[in-house]
Design a protein around this motif. Structure first.
Motif, PDB file in Angstrom:
ATOM      1  N   GLN A   1       0.833  -1.209   0.000  1.00  0.00           N
ATOM      2  CA  GLN A   1       0.000   0.000   0.000  1.00  0.00           C
ATOM      3  C   GLN A   1       0.866   1.257   0.000  1.00  0.00           C
ATOM      4  O   GLN A   1       0.580   2.215  -0.717  1.00  0.00           O
ATOM      5  CB  GLN A   1      -0.934  -0.003   1.216  1.00  0.00           C
ATOM      6  CG  GLN A   1      -1.954   1.100   1.213  1.00  0.00           C
ATOM      7  CD  GLN A   1      -2.950   0.957   0.077  1.00  0.00           C
ATOM      8  OE1 GLN A   1      -3.354  -0.146  -0.257  1.00  0.00           O
ATOM      9  NE2 GLN A   1      -3.333   2.062  -0.517  1.00  0.00           N
ATOM     10  N   LYS A   2       1.953   1.231   0.765  1.00  0.00           N
ATOM     11  CA  LYS A   2       2.878   2.369   0.806  1.00  0.00           C
ATOM     12  C   LYS A   2       3.530   2.566  -0.553  1.00  0.00           C
ATOM     13  O   LYS A   2       3.623   3.694  -1.062  1.00  0.00           O
ATOM     14  CB  LYS A   2       3.943   2.138   1.878  1.00  0.00           C
ATOM     15  CG  LYS A   2       4.944   3.248   2.003  1.00  0.00           C
ATOM     16  CD  LYS A   2       6.017   2.891   3.004  1.00  0.00           C
ATOM     17  CE  LYS A   2       7.162   3.886   2.895  1.00  0.00           C
ATOM     18  NZ  LYS A   2       8.402   3.338   3.384  1.00  0.00           N
ATOM     19  N   ASP A   3       3.991   1.454  -1.165  1.00  0.00           N
ATOM     20  CA  ASP A   3       4.599   1.542  -2.497  1.00  0.00           C
ATOM     21  C   ASP A   3       3.599   2.060  -3.531  1.00  0.00           C
ATOM     22  O   ASP A   3       3.957   2.868  -4.393  1.00  0.00           O
ATOM     23  CB  ASP A   3       5.133   0.181  -2.939  1.00  0.00           C
ATOM     24  CG  ASP A   3       6.344  -0.268  -2.134  1.00  0.00           C
ATOM     25  OD1 ASP A   3       6.971   0.597  -1.484  1.00  0.00           O
ATOM     26  OD2 ASP A   3       6.651  -1.474  -2.160  1.00  0.00           O
ATOM     27  N   LEU A   4       2.377   1.607  -3.444  1.00  0.00           N
ATOM     28  CA  LEU A   4       1.344   2.061  -4.377  1.00  0.00           C
ATOM     29  C   LEU A   4       1.087   3.552  -4.221  1.00  0.00           C
ATOM     30  O   LEU A   4       0.977   4.277  -5.219  1.00  0.00           O
ATOM     31  CB  LEU A   4       0.051   1.278  -4.153  1.00  0.00           C
ATOM     32  CG  LEU A   4      -1.134   1.657  -5.037  1.00  0.00           C
ATOM     33  CD1 LEU A   4      -0.811   1.377  -6.498  1.00  0.00           C
ATOM     34  CD2 LEU A   4      -2.369   0.913  -4.608  1.00  0.00           C
ATOM     35  N   ASP A   5       1.023   4.016  -2.985  1.00  0.00           N
ATOM     36  CA  ASP A   5       0.831   5.448  -2.752  1.00  0.00           C
ATOM     37  C   ASP A   5       1.994   6.257  -3.326  1.00  0.00           C
ATOM     38  O   ASP A   5       1.789   7.309  -3.938  1.00  0.00           O
ATOM     39  CB  ASP A   5       0.677   5.740  -1.259  1.00  0.00           C
ATOM     40  CG  ASP A   5      -0.636   5.214  -0.699  1.00  0.00           C
ATOM     41  OD1 ASP A   5      -1.569   4.963  -1.500  1.00  0.00           O
ATOM     42  OD2 ASP A   5      -0.718   5.040   0.529  1.00  0.00           O
ATOM     43  N   GLU A   6       3.226   5.755  -3.137  1.00  0.00           N
ATOM     44  CA  GLU A   6       4.392   6.454  -3.671  1.00  0.00           C
ATOM     45  C   GLU A   6       4.384   6.463  -5.194  1.00  0.00           C
ATOM     46  O   GLU A   6       4.718   7.470  -5.820  1.00  0.00           O
ATOM     47  CB  GLU A   6       5.681   5.811  -3.164  1.00  0.00           C
ATOM     48  CG  GLU A   6       5.974   6.076  -1.711  1.00  0.00           C
ATOM     49  CD  GLU A   6       7.250   5.405  -1.238  1.00  0.00           C
ATOM     50  OE1 GLU A   6       7.914   4.719  -2.052  1.00  0.00           O
ATOM     51  OE2 GLU A   6       7.581   5.565  -0.061  1.00  0.00           O
ATOM     52  N   LEU A   7       3.997   5.331  -5.799  1.00  0.00           N
ATOM     53  CA  LEU A   7       3.999   5.252  -7.256  1.00  0.00           C
ATOM     54  C   LEU A   7       2.927   6.144  -7.877  1.00  0.00           C
ATOM     55  O   LEU A   7       3.127   6.684  -8.966  1.00  0.00           O
ATOM     56  CB  LEU A   7       3.806   3.809  -7.715  1.00  0.00           C
ATOM     57  CG  LEU A   7       4.968   2.864  -7.454  1.00  0.00           C
ATOM     58  CD1 LEU A   7       4.588   1.452  -7.848  1.00  0.00           C
ATOM     59  CD2 LEU A   7       6.202   3.307  -8.196  1.00  0.00           C
ATOM     60  N   THR A   8       1.810   6.288  -7.217  1.00  0.00           N
ATOM     61  CA  THR A   8       0.744   7.113  -7.781  1.00  0.00           C
ATOM     62  C   THR A   8       0.965   8.595  -7.546  1.00  0.00           C
ATOM     63  O   THR A   8       0.385   9.418  -8.259  1.00  0.00           O
ATOM     64  CB  THR A   8      -0.627   6.706  -7.192  1.00  0.00           C
ATOM     65  OG1 THR A   8      -0.565   6.784  -5.775  1.00  0.00           O
ATOM     66  CG2 THR A   8      -1.003   5.302  -7.629  1.00  0.00           C
ATOM     67  N   THR A   9       1.812   8.970  -6.598  1.00  0.00           N
ATOM     68  CA  THR A   9       2.011  10.390  -6.319  1.00  0.00           C
ATOM     69  C   THR A   9       3.348  10.921  -6.833  1.00  0.00           C
ATOM     70  O   THR A   9       3.464  12.120  -7.075  1.00  0.00           O
ATOM     71  CB  THR A   9       1.947  10.659  -4.806  1.00  0.00           C
ATOM     72  OG1 THR A   9       2.931   9.865  -4.146  1.00  0.00           O
ATOM     73  CG2 THR A   9       0.569  10.334  -4.255  1.00  0.00           C
ATOM     74  N   ASN A  10       4.342  10.079  -7.039  1.00  0.00           N
ATOM     75  CA  ASN A  10       5.673  10.539  -7.408  1.00  0.00           C
ATOM     76  C   ASN A  10       6.060   9.951  -8.765  1.00  0.00           C
ATOM     77  O   ASN A  10       6.236   8.743  -8.901  1.00  0.00           O
ATOM     78  CB  ASN A  10       6.677  10.117  -6.335  1.00  0.00           C
ATOM     79  CG  ASN A  10       8.014  10.767  -6.501  1.00  0.00           C
ATOM     80  OD1 ASN A  10       8.309  11.338  -7.544  1.00  0.00           O
ATOM     81  ND2 ASN A  10       8.828  10.678  -5.466  1.00  0.00           N
TER      82      ASN A  10
END
Length: 105
Positions: free
Chosen positions: A59-68
């Motif tokens: 979930q953390k990786d997904l959040d990072e990939l969608t925002t950065n």
């Protein structure tokens, strides 16, 4: 000795003893089964904790990939071997090196 003999003739004592022996050793939910169920439950709880941690990481990786966008580009390059038009990609497979090292010895 007389007390022990009278205790063994007592029908309440005998029925209670027979009930306890049956429940501890012969019942479907005897002590051994309860121990196995408890150990299985502990293993499943450990697996649950592991998978919850993995879900949090993903979930953390997904959040990072969608925002950065920089992280997204890095992820695409590393995992899907994507490249820009003016670049070349070289893939190094480490398993072949291990096999070569084994053949040397």
């Amino acid at each position: 000795m007389h007390k022990l003999l009278s205790l063994l003739k007592n029908k309440y004592f005998l029925s209670t003893t027979a009930f306890l022996v049956w429940m501890l050793f012969f019942d479907r939910n005897d002590l051994l089964s309860q121990y196995e169920y408890r150990s299985q439950l502990q293993k499943l709880e450990q697996e649950k904790q592991f998978y919850n941690q993995e879900i949090a990481k993903v979930q953390k990786d997904l959040d990072e990939l969608t925002t950065n966008k920089d992280k997204l580009e890095k992820f695409a390059r590393e995992h899907y071997l994507m490249k820009r038009d003016n670049e070349d990609v070289f893939v190094i497979i480490e398993e072949e090196r291990k096999e070569e090292q084994k053949s040397l010895f």
